[in-house]
Design a protein around this motif. Structure first.
Motif, PDB file in Angstrom:
ATOM      1  N   ARG A 172       0.825  -1.200   0.000  1.00  0.00           N
ATOM      2  CA  ARG A 172       0.000   0.000   0.000  1.00  0.00           C
ATOM      3  C   ARG A 172       0.867   1.260   0.000  1.00  0.00           C
ATOM      4  O   ARG A 172       0.549   2.258  -0.673  1.00  0.00           O
ATOM      5  N   SER A 177      -2.867  -0.691  -5.277  1.00  0.00           N
ATOM      6  CA  SER A 177      -4.258  -0.691  -4.847  1.00  0.00           C
ATOM      7  C   SER A 177      -4.620  -2.056  -4.264  1.00  0.00           C
ATOM      8  O   SER A 177      -3.882  -3.033  -4.413  1.00  0.00           O
ATOM      9  N   ASN A 178      -5.745  -2.097  -3.579  1.00  0.00           N
ATOM     10  CA  ASN A 178      -6.211  -3.368  -3.031  1.00  0.00           C
ATOM     11  C   ASN A 178      -6.413  -4.396  -4.147  1.00  0.00           C
ATOM     12  O   ASN A 178      -6.097  -5.575  -3.985  1.00  0.00           O
TER      13      ASN A 178
END
Length: 275
Positions: A172, A177-178
């Motif tokens: 992160r 991004s996730n």
């Protein structure tokens, strides 16, 4: 003491061997019966190894009625279900393992509680929904209702929890991004669990009987398990043909499980470490 330990070990092996023979014997009898003639099936004493293996019974099964159509339906439903279920399981497991939102643990505990709900109760509510949506005799009815599987989510979530949180924080910080972290880092690491989900879901979808029977009225939409019951009625008492049809239905999942059983045992064992 040593002799006693050896005797217990021998007795254990004898009992286990007897149990293994009892479980394998019906499957073996199904296979050899599928290659017999009608006369050999009813012959007494029974023939444990036919002099010749005939393929006429398999030709009859595949050329009669819509059995080939049933196989195609089962393949399509199984592949579609595996793709959707695996995707849903990955996304849900990631949300419950890495994302922080109010009530996350409570919601997941409720999800686990739903595992105690009998299948028959879910089948009734899902059937009513399918009828109201006018989706009887459609592939949607066969695939969509059981796309979310709590057991698969539980296994995959525990795998994701074993991945160090520092790895997630570092990704992160680097700007990942996730979505990117999930598919580039977590999914490759959890490959054994994902393979297990794919295998278990394949077996479950292929062998499903009650739900396809409920939501299919037309012959063209039947899966191979439901179609097998229709074939039993049409084939009458020709046991060699019935065993050939049963062999065609069973053998794909048996082969799949035989080559992938170690992944299932490993993933379930590792996935159950945390929870």
């Amino acid at each position: 003491m040593k002799n006693r330990h050896l005797a217990v070990k021998i007795i254990s092996y004898v009992i286990l061997s007897a149990g293994a023979v009892m479980m394998v014997l019906p499957f073996y009898w199904m296979i050899i019966t599928a290659f017999k003639t009608p006369e050999q099936v009813t012959q007494m004493p029974p023939i444990w190894w036919p002099p010749s293996f005939l393929l006429d019974n398999f030709k009859y099964v595949l050329s009669s009625g819509e059995f080939a159509r049933y196989i195609i339906n089962s393949l399509f439903v199984t592949v579609s279900s595996v793709i959707l279920t695996t995707t849903v399981s990955i996304l849900t497991a990631f949300a419950f393992s890495r994302l922080k939102f109010p009530g996350r643990d409570i919601i997941f505990s409720l999800f686990l509680g739903f595992m105690m709900v009998p299948f028959e109760l879910l089948a009734i509510t899902n059937y009513v929904t399918i009828v109201k949506l006018h989706q009887i005799d459609t592939y949607k009815a066969l695939i969509v209702p059981y796309t979310a599987n709590i057991l698969y989510i539980f296994i995959l979530r525990n795998f994701f929890l074993e991945i160090p949180g520092s790895l997630y924080n570092a990704a992160r910080v680097d700007g990942a991004s996730n979505w990117k972290f999930l598919w580039r880092i977590m999914v490759p690491i959890a490959k054994p669990a994902i393979i297990t989900i794919i295998l278990l879901n394949s077996i479950d979808s292929w062998n499903s009987f009650l739900w396809p029977m409920l939501v299919t009225n037309e012959s063209r939409m039947r899966t191979v398990t439901v179609g097998l019951t229709s074939f039993v009625q049409s084939a009458g008492i020709r046991y060699e043909r019935l065993m050939a049809a049963a062999f065609i239905v069973v053998i794909p999942m048996v082969v799949l499980f035989f080559f992938a059983r170690k992944y299932i045992v490993t993933a379930v064992a590792q996935g159950g470490i945390k929870g």
